[in-house]
Design an enzyme around this catalytic site. Structure first.
Site, PDB file in Angstrom:
ATOM      1  N   PHE B 124       0.853  -1.184   0.000  1.00  0.00           N
ATOM      2  CA  PHE B 124       0.000   0.000   0.000  1.00  0.00           C
ATOM      3  C   PHE B 124       0.894   1.242   0.000  1.00  0.00           C
ATOM      4  CE2 PHE B 124      -2.747   3.293   1.767  1.00  0.00           C
ATOM      5  CZ  PHE B 124      -3.821   3.181   0.900  1.00  0.00           C
ATOM      6  N   TYR B 221     -10.868   1.512  10.686  1.00  0.00           N
ATOM      7  CA  TYR B 221     -12.070   1.868   9.925  1.00  0.00           C
ATOM      8  C   TYR B 221     -12.470   0.874   8.842  1.00  0.00           C
ATOM      9  CZ  TYR B 221      -8.566   4.191   6.855  1.00  0.00           C
ATOM     10  OH  TYR B 221      -7.492   4.490   6.063  1.00  0.00           O
TER      11      TYR B 221
END
Lengths: 411, 411
Positions: B124, B221
C-alpha cells in the site's frame, strides 16, 4: 467592584447570547475552557448527520459526496481567518505534537547550516519533547534543542538558530509574548519562527500573516471547543511551501494519492503536510464548533476576555482572605492571555476544593491554580462566583481536608 | 450453485444475526467494508453518551472520571486478542502512516549497522511513502527503502535489512502472505518484521505473538467498523519494548506527562508510542464497534469470509458473460484475504455502473474492481445479487455510458 456592577457588565455584553449555544451543566462554573472547551450545541447535530446520513447511509461514497476528503483543508480554512492567515496556508490534521515534528524538520531543512531549535525552558512540555525526539533521531550535529528563559531569548538567538519555537501564551502563567517583535527578532538573526497557538487561537486575534510568521500550530479542543482530543492545525506561510519536503510523508500528502503510485510526490502547498486518513468524526465536531465564530469578531472576543481576567484579578487583589495567592499573570493587558494563574503552596488541594464546590479550574504543577476564561460562554457572574467560593475555601480552610490531597492520573 | 442454495447458506450462517447490529441502507449491497466498515448501531449510543454526559456534563473531569486518558490502552487491549497479542503490546493512536514512522525508526535503532527497510513494490502506497520520508530525513547512509516483488522478498533479505515491512493482505489483489513463514525468514536473516494488518485485522485470525512478530500496525475503519478515519493501532512485542526510544516523543508517551517536566522520559512499555492528546470521539466510536467482536470467534469470521469469497469466485467463473474478467485473487484459501479483485480494462466504468445499481464496490488503479466481503454483515444473498448485477452490466454493456468515465477525487 460589587456583584451588581458585574451584572451590569453581563447585561451590556454583546457576546452574552452566545452562551445559549453551549450545553453547560447546571450548578457548575466552568473555568477550564483553556483545557477543554465546553460543548457547542451545533456539534450534536453535526455528529448525528455525519453518523446517520453520511457514514450510515452514504457509506464510502461520502468521501466525495460529503467532501470528507476535503475536511482537512475545509476546516483549516475555517480556522485561517481566526488566526490572521490568508487562504492556502493552514490545514487541520493530527495532533499538535505530530504537527510540530513536521514543521521543526521543515525549519531545519529551510535553514541549512543551522541546527538549533531555540525554545523557552518553560514552554509546554510536548513542544520541548518533540524537539528532543527530533534531536535524538537526527543527532546533535544536525539538531539541538536550546532553551532559554523568556528574558534570555534574544540573547540566545545566534547564527546557529534555525527556528525559534514559542508558545504565544504560557500555559502556566498566562503570560503572552509579543509575536510581532519576537518574530522580527528571529528574522533579524536569520532564523524562522514556529508559534504554538494552543492558548491563544479562539481567545484573541492572532495575526500570523501580518506578523510575518513562518510556521504555527494550534489546538482544536481549547478555545475552539472542538471536543476532547479534537484534531490540531498547522500553518506554513506561502513563501516556504514547496521548498522542502516534510518527513511524515503519508498518502494524504501525496500530490495525487488516489493514483496509488509507489513513489511519493509531495502535494502542492500546505497539503503536503497531511499524512494519514483524516479522522472524520473529530473534524466534523470541530467544524461545527467553529461555526460559532462566524458571528463574532476576534477583537470583541479579546475585549471580553481582557475584561473578565481584569475583573477577576482586581477582585482577588482586594480580598484580604486571598492575600496568600501570588498572581503570576501579568496585569498589563498586552502581556496576558485568557487565564489567570494564582500560585499558592496548597494549590493542588485548593483546586480540588474549588472543583468540589462547582468551580471547575485546574492545577498545574507545582503550585498553580489556573482560572481560564472562555469569552464565548463565561460571564462576569462566573467571576463573582469563583472569587466568592475561593474566599470561602480559604477562610474556612476547607482545602485542608485530606481528601483534597488525592491525585488522579490527569491533573 | 443456485440462488436457493445461497439462501440455505444464509440460513445456516451462525454469524447472520450480527447483521441486525448494523445500520445498512435499503436497496444497497455494500461490498466495500474493506475500505470503510458499515455503521454499527452501538456507535450511535456510545457517541451520544460521550458527547452529552462525558463532554457536555462532566467536561474536563472526564479525563479521569470516564477514563478518557486510558482510551489508547483500553481500545488497544480490546483489539489485542483479535490479532493474537497478549496484553501490554498494543495501543490505539494516530494513523497507520504516523505509526509506521514510529516503528520504522524503532526498527532501525534496534538493528544498528543495518539500514535497509525491505518492502514489496506493490505494498500500500502510504507504507512505502513513510519509509521514503524516513529515508529522506535520515539520508541513505542510515536508511534506505528497498522494494522487491512478492516472489523476490526472500532473495532480497540480506544482512543490510533491518526490517521487512509487509502488508499481510495486498490491497489490490487480496493476496495473503504467510505471516509465520516470512517472519521466520526475516528473523533467520537477522531482520525484524513489521506487518500492516489493514486488510486482515477483523476479517481473520491474526497470530502476532504466535508468529513471533516484532511490530505491526492496523486500521480501525475497515473490518473493525470504527468509522471514517478511525484511529489506527500499533503493536510492539514485549521483548523490544524499552530498548530504544521512538522519535515522535509527545507528552502522552512520557512516563508521567502530568508532571509537566521539561525533559522527556519515555513511558514504560508500549505506552511510549503515544504522542498527542487522544481523539476521544473517534476512539469511543471504535470502542463501541469493537464490542461486536466480543460474541464471535475470529475463526468463525474467517470461515464465513472464505465461504463468501469462494462462492463469489465460483459464480463469476461459471458465467459466460464474465469471462473477460481476470480474477487476481488466489483460489487457495490460505493465500487470500476477504476480498475478490477482478481485473478488466474497463474496470473504472464497470465499478461506477455497479455503484449506480446499488452494488457498492471500489476501483483500484489501473484496472481492478474490488469486491470486499465483511463477514459480520455481508450475506450469501449479497454474493448472488452482486454477480447478477455484474452480469447485467456486462451483457447490456451499460458501463460504456460516458457518464461512468467521470472520475471523482476519491476513487
Amino acid at each position: 467592584m460589587s456583584t451588581n456592577s458585574l451584572e451590569a457588565l453581563d447585561s451590556a455584553d454583546a457576546l452574552a447570547p452566545l452562551r445559549a449555544q453551549f450545553d453547560l451543566p447546571a450548578g457548575v462554573t466552568y473555568l477550564d475552557g483553556n483545557s477543554l472547551g465546553a460543548l457547542p450545541r451545533a456539534v450534536r447535530e453535526a455528529l448525528n448527520q455525519t453518523v446517520d446520513t453520511e457514514w450510515g447511509s452514504d457509506l464510502i461514497a461520502s468521501w466525495n459526496k460529503h467532501r470528507w476528503i476535503d475536511l482537512p483543508v475545509t476546516v483549516g480554512e475555517a480556522i485561517a481567518p481566526l488566526v490572521g492567515a490568508a487562504p492556502g496556508q493552514l490545514v487541520c490534521c493530527d495532533s499538535i505534537s505530530v504537527n510540530l515534528f513536521k514543521l521543526l524538520a521543515t525549519a531545519l531543512a529551510l535553514r541549512p547550516g543551522r541546527r538549533v531549535i531555540l525554545s523557552q525552558g518553560d514552554n509546554f512540555p510536548t513542544d520541548l519533547y518533540m524537539a528532543q525526539g527530533l534531536e535524538s533521531l537526527l543527532g546533535q550535529q544536525r539538531c539541538e534543542l536550546r532553551t532559554a528563559s523568556s528574558d534570555g531569548l534574544l540573547e540566545a538567538l545566534d547564527s546557529d538558530v534555525a527556528v525559534m519555537m514559542l508558545t504565544e501564551v504560557n500555559f502556566r502563567t498566562g503570560e503572552k509574548h509579543d509575536m510581532r517583535a519576537l518574530t522580527q527578532a528571529a528574522h533579524d538573526a536569520g532564523a524562522l519562527v514556529l508559534w504554538d497557538l494552543a492558548h491563544s487561537a479562539g481567545a484573541m486575534p492572532v495575526a500570523l500573516d501580518a506578523c510575518n510568521v513562518d510556521m504555527a500550530v494550534g489546538c482544536g479542543y481549547k478555545f475552539f471547543n472542538g471536543g476532547p482530543g479534537a484534531p490540531a492545525f498547522l500553518y506554513l506561510a506561502k513563501r516556504h511551501q514547496n521548498a522542502v519536503q516534510q518527513p511524515l510523508t503519508g498518502w494524504m500528502g501525496h500530490r495525487n494519492g488516489f493514483e496509488f503510485s509507489p513513489q511519493y510526490t509531495p502535494g502542492v502547498g500546505v497539503s503536503q503536510y497531511l499524512g494519514g486518513t483524516p479522522g472524520v468524526l473529530g473534524m466534523r465536531a470541530l467544524q461545527a464548533a467553529l461555526s460559532l465564530f462566524e458571528s463574532v469578531s476576534m477583537s470583541a472576543v479579546r475585549d471580553k476576555s481582557l475584561a473578565l481576567t481584569e475583573t477577576f484579578m482586581a477582585r482577588v487583589a482586594e480580598q484580604p482572605s486571598l492575600v496568600a495567592f501570588k498572581c503570576l499573570t501579568p496585569v498589563s493587558p498586552e502581556q496576558r492571555g485568557s487565564q489567570v494563574s494564582l500560585a499558592h503552596p496548597e494549590a493542588f488541594a485548593i483546586s480540588q476544593a474549588l472543583i468540589d464546590r462547582g468551580i471547575i479550574v485546574d492545577f498545574r504543577a507545582p503550585d498553580i491554580v489556573r482560572f481560564g476564561f472562555a469569552p464565548l460562554y463565561n460571564r462576569f457572574a462566573d467571576v463573582a462566583k469563583a472569587v466568592s467560593v475561593l474566599e470561602d475555601v480559604m477562610e474556612s480552610r476547607h482545602y485542608e481536608d485530606p481528601k483534597y490531597q488525592v491525585r488522579a492520573k490527569v491533573t
